[in-house]
Design a protein around this motif. Structure first.
Motif, PDB file in Angstrom:
ATOM      1  N   ILE A 147       0.853  -1.105  -0.074  1.00 18.48           N
ATOM      2  CA  ILE A 147       0.021   0.112   0.098  1.00 18.48           C
ATOM      3  C   ILE A 147       0.608   1.118  -0.182  1.00 18.48           C
ATOM      4  CG2 ILE A 147      -2.065   1.162   1.160  1.00 18.48           C
ATOM      5  CD1 ILE A 147      -2.354  -2.080   0.292  1.00 18.48           C
ATOM      6  N   PHE A 148       0.519   2.196  -0.889  1.00 19.33           N
ATOM      7  CA  PHE A 148       1.560   3.475  -1.132  1.00 19.33           C
ATOM      8  C   PHE A 148       0.869   4.504  -0.011  1.00 19.33           C
ATOM      9  CE2 PHE A 148       2.879   6.262  -4.841  1.00 19.33           C
ATOM     10  CZ  PHE A 148       3.505   7.251  -3.972  1.00 19.33           C
ATOM     11  N   LEU A 149       1.807   4.667   1.192  1.00 20.46           N
ATOM     12  CA  LEU A 149       1.412   5.870   2.237  1.00 20.46           C
ATOM     13  C   LEU A 149       2.345   6.859   1.990  1.00 20.46           C
ATOM     14  CD1 LEU A 149       0.588   3.270   5.004  1.00 20.46           C
ATOM     15  CD2 LEU A 149      -1.086   3.986   3.574  1.00 20.46           C
ATOM     16  N   ALA A 150       1.466   7.786   2.428  1.00 18.20           N
ATOM     17  CA  ALA A 150       2.150   9.294   2.509  1.00 18.20           C
ATOM     18  C   ALA A 150       2.206   9.762   3.773  1.00 18.20           C
ATOM     19  CB  ALA A 150       1.763  10.135   1.524  1.00 18.20           C
ATOM     20  N   TYR A 151       3.272  10.523   4.393  1.00 25.67           N
ATOM     21  CA  TYR A 151       3.322  11.265   5.692  1.00 25.67           C
ATOM     22  C   TYR A 151       4.012  12.641   5.344  1.00 25.67           C
ATOM     23  CZ  TYR A 151       8.397   9.923   5.782  1.00 25.67           C
ATOM     24  OH  TYR A 151       9.623   9.443   5.564  1.00 25.67           O
ATOM     25  N   ARG A 152       3.487  13.551   6.408  1.00 26.29           N
ATOM     26  CA  ARG A 152       4.040  14.840   6.010  1.00 26.29           C
ATOM     27  C   ARG A 152       5.741  14.757   6.595  1.00 26.29           C
ATOM     28  NH1 ARG A 152      -1.335  16.275   8.021  1.00 26.29           N
ATOM     29  NH2 ARG A 152      -2.210  17.723   6.728  1.00 26.29           N
ATOM     30  N   ALA A 153       6.483  15.475   5.503  1.00 30.20           N
ATOM     31  CA  ALA A 153       8.003  15.236   5.782  1.00 30.20           C
ATOM     32  C   ALA A 153       8.224  15.681   7.032  1.00 30.20           C
ATOM     33  CB  ALA A 153       8.464  16.029   4.486  1.00 30.20           C
ATOM     34  N   SER A 205      -1.252  11.390  12.008  1.00 28.13           N
ATOM     35  CA  SER A 205      -1.989  11.044  10.622  1.00 28.13           C
ATOM     36  C   SER A 205      -1.079  10.620   9.560  1.00 28.13           C
ATOM     37  CB  SER A 205      -2.500  12.266  10.372  1.00 28.13           C
ATOM     38  OG  SER A 205      -3.649  12.936  10.991  1.00 28.13           O
ATOM     39  N   ILE A 206      -1.412   9.406   9.004  1.00 23.64           N
ATOM     40  CA  ILE A 206      -0.802   8.993   7.738  1.00 23.64           C
ATOM     41  C   ILE A 206      -1.990   8.651   6.669  1.00 23.64           C
ATOM     42  CG2 ILE A 206       0.481   6.733   6.748  1.00 23.64           C
ATOM     43  CD1 ILE A 206       1.746   6.515   9.400  1.00 23.64           C
ATOM     44  N   TYR A 207      -1.361   8.947   5.600  1.00 32.06           N
ATOM     45  CA  TYR A 207      -2.442   9.031   4.516  1.00 32.06           C
ATOM     46  C   TYR A 207      -2.365   7.931   3.236  1.00 32.06           C
ATOM     47  CZ  TYR A 207      -2.895  13.540   6.460  1.00 32.06           C
ATOM     48  OH  TYR A 207      -3.263  14.657   7.367  1.00 32.06           O
ATOM     49  N   ILE A 208      -3.277   7.401   2.765  1.00 28.67           N
ATOM     50  CA  ILE A 208      -3.262   6.266   1.586  1.00 28.67           C
ATOM     51  C   ILE A 208      -3.064   7.536   0.403  1.00 28.67           C
ATOM     52  CG2 ILE A 208      -4.400   4.795   0.478  1.00 28.67           C
ATOM     53  CD1 ILE A 208      -5.919   4.004   2.862  1.00 28.67           C
ATOM     54  N   ALA A 209      -2.129   7.018  -0.299  1.00 26.38           N
ATOM     55  CA  ALA A 209      -1.794   7.727  -1.371  1.00 26.38           C
ATOM     56  C   ALA A 209      -2.628   6.869  -2.636  1.00 26.38           C
ATOM     57  CB  ALA A 209      -0.271   7.973  -1.725  1.00 26.38           C
ATOM     58  N   SER A 243       3.294  -2.019   3.534  1.00 29.29           N
ATOM     59  CA  SER A 243       3.144  -0.409   3.085  1.00 29.29           C
ATOM     60  C   SER A 243       4.484  -0.166   2.772  1.00 29.29           C
ATOM     61  CB  SER A 243       2.474   0.314   4.383  1.00 29.29           C
ATOM     62  OG  SER A 243       1.441  -0.115   4.815  1.00 29.29           O
ATOM     63  N   VAL A 244       4.679   0.988   1.773  1.00 25.51           N
ATOM     64  CA  VAL A 244       5.619   1.791   1.698  1.00 25.51           C
ATOM     65  C   VAL A 244       5.246   3.106   2.117  1.00 25.51           C
ATOM     66  CG1 VAL A 244       7.476   2.327   0.243  1.00 25.51           C
ATOM     67  CG2 VAL A 244       6.497   0.108  -0.311  1.00 25.51           C
ATOM     68  N   LEU A 245       6.023   3.864   2.975  1.00 27.64           N
ATOM     69  CA  LEU A 245       5.540   5.142   3.331  1.00 27.64           C
ATOM     70  C   LEU A 245       6.566   6.443   2.858  1.00 27.64           C
ATOM     71  CD1 LEU A 245       5.248   3.272   6.082  1.00 27.64           C
ATOM     72  CD2 LEU A 245       4.025   4.984   6.919  1.00 27.64           C
ATOM     73  N   PHE A 246       6.054   7.276   1.956  1.00 26.70           N
ATOM     74  CA  PHE A 246       6.931   8.224   1.530  1.00 26.70           C
ATOM     75  C   PHE A 246       6.459   9.523   2.090  1.00 26.70           C
ATOM     76  CE2 PHE A 246       6.541   4.892  -1.732  1.00 26.70           C
ATOM     77  CZ  PHE A 246       7.741   4.871  -2.239  1.00 26.70           C
ATOM     78  N   PRO A 247       7.638  10.695   2.107  1.00 26.94           N
ATOM     79  CA  PRO A 247       7.213  11.915   2.531  1.00 26.94           C
ATOM     80  C   PRO A 247       6.704  12.609   1.533  1.00 26.94           C
ATOM     81  CG  PRO A 247       9.602  11.663   2.110  1.00 26.94           C
ATOM     82  CD  PRO A 247       8.792  10.260   2.044  1.00 26.94           C
ATOM     83  N   ASP A 248       5.915  13.502   1.938  1.00 22.49           N
ATOM     84  CA  ASP A 248       4.853  14.081   0.863  1.00 22.49           C
ATOM     85  C   ASP A 248       5.661  14.960  -0.183  1.00 22.49           C
ATOM     86  OD1 ASP A 248       5.483  15.729   3.059  1.00 22.49           O
ATOM     87  OD2 ASP A 248       3.562  17.228   2.525  1.00 22.49           O
ATOM     88  N   GLU A 249       6.949  15.398   0.348  1.00 21.21           N
ATOM     89  CA  GLU A 249       7.632  16.627  -0.452  1.00 21.21           C
ATOM     90  C   GLU A 249       8.365  15.740  -1.778  1.00 21.21           C
ATOM     91  OE1 GLU A 249      10.558  17.955   2.409  1.00 21.21           O
ATOM     92  OE2 GLU A 249      11.739  16.013   2.686  1.00 21.21           O
TER      93      GLU A 249
END
Length: 427
Positions: A147-153, A205-209, A243-249
């Motif tokens: 799952i492609f997740l995003a978080y605030r950098a 908060s973490i987000y599903i991209a 999951s793979v968690l990426f910084p939004d930036e």
């Protein structure tokens, strides 16, 4: 507090990564998937889309398809094509496309965080699509697509990732589409290990991209396993999903464009007059036309490109209604062209920005029965295409934070995560 924990991944044996790694199962139709699996029998697509091993007479969702997926997976593990990590680890996964890189932390996220809205969604899911992946994960006893997740950098994680990447990667290859892939392993004895877990514990908060259906399916399989094991402790692997968690930036959202197969019986001039009530309509300064900012749209109609600019009367500060995809849907596609439910209406197609604006022209001409230079076939009406300005990560976060949902096909992320590089066993 987000519970993002390490796990013992099954990964391709050294040297096999480039052969096994496959684009996500849902970017192919059945015919395309079958051709790809024939071309590269080692591709993980043969497991993710096991119907490719049957003729067209076998239904995509037949029970024997899922049994074949599980059998192939176990066979390849027994053959040594996949090797399980000896201890729970975090992993870094870097993708590089057109000179731009993004690096995610590969880990397992908690199904309780999903249920408690720590992991936030921005799209609805369809029951039929969920059911397919529920059966696949349950029968294989393995999560195969991350799952492609995003978080605030966050500065501490940024520094940790940078430090880990100074070491040699565990694997590195370039896939056939020119995307570079690198993987690093972070073991418990390394300082980065504890820092990663601690920093995520501080996030609310973490987000599903991307991957809403895979995520919902993984959660439902976990709940099924809980029901079958009422004495579960919460530590079992089925309580977590890959999951793979990426910084939004670092993330890049591309445009997600629309093609409508007819003008609902309107002639060209009448159609232009109707849309001019909500949009300023001008000939585009260039062709094909790519919008330069929010509130602008390109439109390809009758061989010409137009620029549409949303009039102030239809703009909105609402997290959802203010999205460009919503402006187009609520003030043009719905009321004028009659596309009331874009999820089910067969008159509309969606074209990811990776395909380019020329693909919009091609699809319009195909719907009208014309070639590049040929006149329109008699009896065929006009089709129309719209190019959009990409949705931003800030808009995605705002919608998810508000507990709202975007219209379908609002975001197109590139590059796509590969399946088969990390597998998570449920026991």
């Amino acid at each position: 507090m987000a519970n993002i924990r390490p796990f013992s991944a099954y990964r391709p044996a050294p040297g096999l990564e480039s052969k096994i790694a496959a684009l996500p199962y849902d970017v192919y139709n059945r015919e395309e998937a079958t051709e790809e699996a024939k071309r590269n029998p080692d591709s993980f697509l043969a497991i993710d889309r096991a119907e490719t091993g049957f003729g067209p007479e076998v239904d995509t969702y037949a029970e024997e398809v899922y049994r074949r997926a599980a059998s192939l997976l176990q066979q390849r593990i027994s053959q040594g094509r996949f090797v399980k990590e000896g201890q729970p680890c975090y992993y870094l996964y870097e993708l590089t496309m057109n000179g731009r890189s993004q690096t995610g932390i590969v880990a397992c996220a908690s199904i309780d965080d999903y249920r408690d809205n720590v992991i936030k969604k921005h799209e609805n899911t369809r029951a039929d699509k969920e059911q397919d992946r529920i059966r696949h994960v349950d029968v294989c006893n393995m999560q195969t697509g991350p799952i492609f997740l995003a978080y605030r950098a966050e500065p501490v994680l940024r520094d940790v990732i940078r430090a880990v990447k100074e070491e040699s990667p565990a694997c590195a290859f370039v896939s056939e589409d020119g995307v570079g892939h690198k993987v690093w392993v972070i073991r418990e004895e390394e300082s980065a290990f504890s820092i990663i877990r601690r920093q995520f514990q501080q996030m609310d908060s973490i987000y599903i991209a991307d991957g809403h259906h895979r995520c919902a399916s993984a959660v439902k399989v976990g709940l099924m396993r809980r029901a079958a094991n009422p004495d579960y402790t919460g530590e079992e692997e089925f309580n977590y999903f890959l999951s793979v968690l990426f910084p939004d930036e670092e993330l890049h959202i591309m445009d997600y464009n629309r093609v409508v197969k007819d003008l609902k019986g309107y002639g060209k001039e009448t159609f232009l007059e109707k849309i001019s009530q909500g949009f300023l309509v001008e000939k585009a300064p260039e062709a094909p036309y790519r919008p330069e900012g929010k509130g602008q749209f390109g439109m390809f109609l009758d061989g010409e490109w137009y620029r549409l600019t949303a009039r102030p009367s239809i703009l909105s500060g609402d997290a959802v209604d203010g999205l460009d995809v919503s402006l187009l849907q609520n003030h043009l596609l719905g009321p004028i062209l009659g596309i009331e439910d874009p999820k089910t209406d067969m008159r509309i197609d969606f074209v990811g920005g990776i395909r380019g604006l020329e693909e919009l022209e091609r699809r319009v001409r195909r719907e009208q029965g014309v070639g590049e230079e040929s006149p329109m076939q008699e009896g065929k009406g006009l089709a129309v295409a719209f190019s959009l300005y990409p949705t931003s990560m800030e808009e995605l976060f705002a919608v998810a934070d508000a507990g709202r949902l975007m219209p379908p096909k609002s975001t197109w992320f590139e590059p796509k995560l590969r399946s088969g590089l990390f597998l998570h066993a449920l026991d």
